[in-house]
Design a protein around this motif. Structure first.
Motif, PDB file in Angstrom:
ATOM      1  N   ILE A   1      20.177   9.270  58.398  1.00  0.00           N
ATOM      2  CA  ILE A   1      18.946   9.560  59.139  1.00  0.00           C
ATOM      3  C   ILE A   1      18.145  10.714  58.545  1.00  0.00           C
ATOM      4  CG2 ILE A   1      19.738   8.583  61.316  1.00  0.00           C
ATOM      5  CD1 ILE A   1      20.505  11.393  62.220  1.00  0.00           C
ATOM      6  N   ASP A   2      18.715  11.424  57.575  1.00  0.00           N
ATOM      7  CA  ASP A   2      18.011  12.520  56.903  1.00  0.00           C
ATOM      8  C   ASP A   2      17.414  11.977  55.615  1.00  0.00           C
ATOM      9  OD1 ASP A   2      18.895  14.432  58.821  1.00  0.00           O
ATOM     10  OD2 ASP A   2      20.841  14.437  57.834  1.00  0.00           O
ATOM     11  N   LYS A   3      16.129  12.247  55.426  1.00  0.00           N
ATOM     12  CA  LYS A   3      15.444  11.685  54.270  1.00  0.00           C
ATOM     13  C   LYS A   3      14.401  12.654  53.727  1.00  0.00           C
ATOM     14  CE  LYS A   3      15.922   6.997  56.010  1.00  0.00           C
ATOM     15  NZ  LYS A   3      17.114   7.341  56.703  1.00  0.00           N
ATOM     16  N   ALA A   4      13.995  12.403  52.480  1.00  0.00           N
ATOM     17  CA  ALA A   4      12.877  13.102  51.860  1.00  0.00           C
ATOM     18  C   ALA A   4      11.898  12.033  51.386  1.00  0.00           C
ATOM     19  CB  ALA A   4      13.349  13.957  50.691  1.00  0.00           C
ATOM     20  N   LEU A   5      10.662  12.146  51.841  1.00  0.00           N
ATOM     21  CA  LEU A   5       9.606  11.194  51.498  1.00  0.00           C
ATOM     22  C   LEU A   5       8.516  11.920  50.729  1.00  0.00           C
ATOM     23  CD1 LEU A   5       9.224   9.591  55.050  1.00  0.00           C
ATOM     24  CD2 LEU A   5      10.770   8.866  53.225  1.00  0.00           C
TER      25      LEU A   5
ATOM     26  N   VAL B   1      10.659  17.641  59.435  1.00  0.00           N
ATOM     27  CA  VAL B   1      10.669  16.681  60.525  1.00  0.00           C
ATOM     28  C   VAL B   1      11.970  16.772  61.309  1.00  0.00           C
ATOM     29  CG1 VAL B   1      10.758  14.202  60.994  1.00  0.00           C
ATOM     30  CG2 VAL B   1       9.167  15.081  59.298  1.00  0.00           C
ATOM     31  N   TYR B   2      11.833  16.686  62.617  1.00  0.00           N
ATOM     32  CA  TYR B   2      12.983  16.406  63.474  1.00  0.00           C
ATOM     33  C   TYR B   2      12.542  15.329  64.445  1.00  0.00           C
ATOM     34  CZ  TYR B   2      16.721  16.471  66.803  1.00  0.00           C
ATOM     35  OH  TYR B   2      17.748  16.079  67.611  1.00  0.00           O
ATOM     36  N   GLY B   3      13.025  14.123  64.226  1.00  0.00           N
ATOM     37  CA  GLY B   3      12.652  12.994  65.080  1.00  0.00           C
ATOM     38  C   GLY B   3      13.435  13.010  66.374  1.00  0.00           C
ATOM     39  N   LEU B   4      12.746  12.732  67.451  1.00  0.00           N
ATOM     40  CA  LEU B   4      13.411  12.667  68.745  1.00  0.00           C
ATOM     41  C   LEU B   4      14.330  11.444  68.787  1.00  0.00           C
ATOM     42  CD1 LEU B   4      10.438  13.794  70.983  1.00  0.00           C
ATOM     43  CD2 LEU B   4      12.397  15.144  70.231  1.00  0.00           C
ATOM     44  N   HIS B   5      15.090  11.296  69.861  1.00  0.00           N
ATOM     45  CA  HIS B   5      16.210  10.352  69.884  1.00  0.00           C
ATOM     46  C   HIS B   5      15.874   8.910  70.233  1.00  0.00           C
ATOM     47  CE1 HIS B   5      19.137  13.457  69.101  1.00  0.00           C
ATOM     48  NE2 HIS B   5      18.428  14.222  69.897  1.00  0.00           N
ATOM     49  N   THR B   6      14.692   8.618  70.755  1.00  0.00           N
ATOM     50  CA  THR B   6      14.378   7.228  71.079  1.00  0.00           C
ATOM     51  C   THR B   6      13.163   6.758  70.285  1.00  0.00           C
ATOM     52  OG1 THR B   6      12.846   7.678  72.898  1.00  0.00           O
ATOM     53  CG2 THR B   6      15.207   7.577  73.450  1.00  0.00           C
TER      54      THR B   6
ATOM     55  N   TRP C   1       2.680  15.864  48.546  1.00  0.00           N
ATOM     56  CA  TRP C   1       3.211  16.079  49.898  1.00  0.00           C
ATOM     57  C   TRP C   1       4.654  15.637  49.954  1.00  0.00           C
ATOM     58  CZ3 TRP C   1       2.006  12.576  54.643  1.00  0.00           C
ATOM     59  CH2 TRP C   1       2.438  13.188  55.819  1.00  0.00           C
ATOM     60  N   LEU C   2       5.510  16.523  50.444  1.00  0.00           N
ATOM     61  CA  LEU C   2       6.924  16.252  50.668  1.00  0.00           C
ATOM     62  C   LEU C   2       7.189  16.327  52.168  1.00  0.00           C
ATOM     63  CD1 LEU C   2       9.947  16.020  49.786  1.00  0.00           C
ATOM     64  CD2 LEU C   2       9.909  18.518  49.489  1.00  0.00           C
ATOM     65  N   VAL C   3       7.742  15.252  52.718  1.00  0.00           N
ATOM     66  CA  VAL C   3       8.090  15.182  54.139  1.00  0.00           C
ATOM     67  C   VAL C   3       9.595  15.002  54.203  1.00  0.00           C
ATOM     68  CG1 VAL C   3       7.679  13.992  56.325  1.00  0.00           C
ATOM     69  CG2 VAL C   3       5.915  13.955  54.555  1.00  0.00           C
ATOM     70  N   MET C   4      10.298  15.962  54.815  1.00  0.00           N
ATOM     71  CA  MET C   4      11.749  15.839  54.815  1.00  0.00           C
ATOM     72  C   MET C   4      12.365  16.339  56.106  1.00  0.00           C
ATOM     73  SD  MET C   4      12.618  18.836  52.058  1.00  0.00           S
ATOM     74  CE  MET C   4      14.356  18.624  52.137  1.00  0.00           C
ATOM     75  N   GLY C   5      13.557  15.833  56.369  1.00  0.00           N
ATOM     76  CA  GLY C   5      14.287  16.295  57.533  1.00  0.00           C
ATOM     77  C   GLY C   5      15.064  15.177  58.196  1.00  0.00           C
ATOM     78  N   ASP C   6      15.366  15.412  59.456  1.00  0.00           N
ATOM     79  CA  ASP C   6      16.137  14.482  60.283  1.00  0.00           C
ATOM     80  C   ASP C   6      15.154  13.593  61.040  1.00  0.00           C
ATOM     81  OD1 ASP C   6      17.604  13.180  62.213  1.00  0.00           O
ATOM     82  OD2 ASP C   6      18.665  14.970  62.902  1.00  0.00           O
ATOM     83  N   PHE C   7      14.955  12.381  60.546  1.00  0.00           N
ATOM     84  CA  PHE C   7      14.020  11.462  61.177  1.00  0.00           C
ATOM     85  C   PHE C   7      14.636  10.789  62.402  1.00  0.00           C
ATOM     86  CE2 PHE C   7      12.175  12.075  57.069  1.00  0.00           C
ATOM     87  CZ  PHE C   7      10.821  11.948  57.277  1.00  0.00           C
ATOM     88  N   ASN C   8      15.952  10.910  62.541  1.00  0.00           N
ATOM     89  CA  ASN C   8      16.668  10.275  63.652  1.00  0.00           C
ATOM     90  C   ASN C   8      16.354   8.794  63.724  1.00  0.00           C
ATOM     91  OD1 ASN C   8      18.673  10.975  65.479  1.00  0.00           O
ATOM     92  ND2 ASN C   8      17.441  12.668  66.241  1.00  0.00           N
ATOM     93  N   SER C   9      16.132   8.211  62.550  1.00  0.00           N
ATOM     94  CA  SER C   9      15.774   6.804  62.446  1.00  0.00           C
ATOM     95  C   SER C   9      16.309   6.275  61.129  1.00  0.00           C
ATOM     96  CB  SER C   9      14.251   6.668  62.496  1.00  0.00           C
ATOM     97  OG  SER C   9      13.867   5.333  62.547  1.00  0.00           O
ATOM     98  N   ILE C  10      16.734   5.030  61.134  1.00  0.00           N
ATOM     99  CA  ILE C  10      17.224   4.414  59.911  1.00  0.00           C
ATOM    100  C   ILE C  10      16.194   3.416  59.388  1.00  0.00           C
ATOM    101  CG2 ILE C  10      19.653   4.764  60.502  1.00  0.00           C
ATOM    102  CD1 ILE C  10      19.777   1.857  61.401  1.00  0.00           C
ATOM    103  N   LEU C  11      16.294   3.110  58.098  1.00  0.00           N
ATOM    104  CA  LEU C  11      15.364   2.165  57.476  1.00  0.00           C
ATOM    105  C   LEU C  11      15.976   0.783  57.268  1.00  0.00           C
ATOM    106  CD1 LEU C  11      13.637   4.302  54.718  1.00  0.00           C
ATOM    107  CD2 LEU C  11      12.530   3.112  56.614  1.00  0.00           C
ATOM    108  N   HIS C  12      17.293   0.730  57.133  1.00  0.00           N
ATOM    109  CA  HIS C  12      17.983  -0.516  56.822  1.00  0.00           C
ATOM    110  C   HIS C  12      19.219  -0.643  57.708  1.00  0.00           C
ATOM    111  CE1 HIS C  12      15.440  -0.517  53.278  1.00  0.00           C
ATOM    112  NE2 HIS C  12      15.866   0.697  53.012  1.00  0.00           N
TER     113      HIS C  12
END
Length: 106
Positions: free
Chosen positions: A94-98, A8-13, A35-46
């Motif tokens: 912003i980088d995560k593994a789900l 994943v590479y999440g866009l900036h907005t 299924w493993l989803v990982m990368g820069d989501f460009n988003s925070i959870l908390h």
């Protein structure tokens, strides 16, 4: 072990990332194996996932949290640095593994 991997590479907005959430949701509905989803989501959870920088707005958290709730994916625990991105002033996680339940069970 055979599994699906999505990078994943999440866009900036928030608005730009909505298509990513939609596409990942659609894939999740078809996924029949671990299924493993990982990368820069460009988003925070908390709120704590960003220090210094601009104040965290609820809208920044909402879509990502909704996606995790709807998909049933779980954030993997990581070791090492807490904040995965910095510009020298702001620090963010912003980088995560789900992973899905089948990943956890296997």
């Amino acid at each position: 072990m055979i599994f699906d991997l999505s990078m994943v590479y999440g866009l900036h907005t928030c608005l730009d990332r909505r298509e990513m959430w939609y596409e990942l949701t659609q894939y999740n509905k078809r996924c029949r194996q671990p299924w493993l989803v990982m990368g820069d989501f460009n988003s925070i959870l908390h709120i704590e996932d960003r220090v210094v920088g601009s104040q965290v707005q609820e809208a920044e958290l909402r879509d990502f949290k909704k996606y995790l709730l709807d998909s049933g994916l779980t954030k993997l625990k990581t070791v090492g640095r807490i904040y995965t991105w910095t510009n020298g002033h702001t620090y963010s996680c912003i980088d995560k593994a789900l992973v899905n339940d089948m990943w956890v069970q296997s």
